[in-house]
Design a protein around this motif. Structure first.
Motif, PDB file in Angstrom:
ATOM      1  N   LYS A  48     -87.294 -53.521  20.454  1.00  0.00           N
ATOM      2  CA  LYS A  48     -86.603 -54.878  21.348  1.00  0.00           C
ATOM      3  C   LYS A  48     -87.527 -56.063  21.268  1.00  0.00           C
ATOM      4  O   LYS A  48     -86.850 -57.104  21.022  1.00  0.00           O
ATOM      5  N   SER A  49     -88.962 -55.952  20.580  1.00  0.00           N
ATOM      6  CA  SER A  49     -89.488 -57.191  20.178  1.00  0.00           C
ATOM      7  C   SER A  49     -88.771 -57.655  18.848  1.00  0.00           C
ATOM      8  O   SER A  49     -88.624 -58.776  18.791  1.00  0.00           O
ATOM      9  N   ALA A  50     -88.477 -57.096  18.131  1.00  0.00           N
ATOM     10  CA  ALA A  50     -87.595 -57.719  16.739  1.00  0.00           C
ATOM     11  C   ALA A  50     -86.404 -58.195  17.216  1.00  0.00           C
ATOM     12  O   ALA A  50     -86.004 -59.120  16.531  1.00  0.00           O
ATOM     13  N   GLN A  51     -85.677 -57.637  18.233  1.00  0.00           N
ATOM     14  CA  GLN A  51     -84.480 -58.151  18.431  1.00  0.00           C
ATOM     15  C   GLN A  51     -84.566 -59.556  19.371  1.00  0.00           C
ATOM     16  O   GLN A  51     -83.455 -60.324  19.207  1.00  0.00           O
ATOM     17  N   LEU A  52     -85.811 -59.631  20.011  1.00  0.00           N
ATOM     18  CA  LEU A  52     -85.781 -61.049  20.847  1.00  0.00           C
ATOM     19  C   LEU A  52     -86.572 -62.069  20.130  1.00  0.00           C
ATOM     20  O   LEU A  52     -86.703 -63.176  20.736  1.00  0.00           O
ATOM     21  N   GLU A  53     -87.368 -61.727  19.154  1.00  0.00           N
ATOM     22  CA  GLU A  53     -88.189 -62.628  18.340  1.00  0.00           C
ATOM     23  C   GLU A  53     -87.268 -64.039  17.902  1.00  0.00           C
ATOM     24  O   GLU A  53     -86.339 -63.656  17.110  1.00  0.00           O
ATOM     25  N   ARG A  54     -87.757 -65.082  18.376  1.00  0.00           N
ATOM     26  CA  ARG A  54     -87.198 -66.167  17.731  1.00  0.00           C
ATOM     27  C   ARG A  54     -88.172 -67.076  17.501  1.00  0.00           C
ATOM     28  O   ARG A  54     -89.248 -67.523  17.897  1.00  0.00           O
ATOM     29  N   ARG A  55     -88.161 -68.149  16.275  1.00  0.00           N
ATOM     30  CA  ARG A  55     -88.967 -68.910  15.929  1.00  0.00           C
ATOM     31  C   ARG A  55     -88.281 -70.298  15.926  1.00  0.00           C
ATOM     32  O   ARG A  55     -87.074 -70.432  15.349  1.00  0.00           O
ATOM     33  N   THR A  56     -88.981 -71.456  16.353  1.00  0.00           N
ATOM     34  CA  THR A  56     -88.408 -72.741  16.415  1.00  0.00           C
ATOM     35  C   THR A  56     -88.469 -73.588  15.250  1.00  0.00           C
ATOM     36  O   THR A  56     -87.952 -74.174  14.885  1.00  0.00           O
TER      37      THR A  56
END
Length: 85
Positions: A48-56
């Motif tokens: 779930k963490s890998a799916q939700l990870e976003r970097r600006t």
């Protein structure tokens, strides 16, 4: 094996850890069940963490999460991560 001789102990003392010289029944099975539960929970959290990870902003250097992060695979398939330091 077994260390010292088991001496008499007070029977009225209660301990959540099992008391003196405890040897719980089915401890190997119970340990395996808890281990499997922990593994399953951690695997789900990792996914779930890998799916939700976003970097600006893209990182300046290589970071391990670039290997499994969904953002780098979908948003910029031509992105080449920098070399590890």
């Amino acid at each position: 094996m077994g260390g010292a001789v088991q001496k008499p102990y007070p029977k009225e003392v209660w301990s959540p850890a099992g008391g003196w010289w405890s040897n719980p029944k089915q401890w190997k099975r119970n340990t395996a069940i808890v281990g499997a539960g922990l593994f399953t929970t951690l695997a789900f959290v990792w996914y779930k963490s890998a799916q939700l990870e976003r970097r600006t902003q893209y990182p300046r250097g290589w970071i391990p999460s670039m290997l499994w992060s969904k953002q780098f695979k979908e948003n910029d398939p031509n992105f080449q991560p920098p070399e590890p330091l």
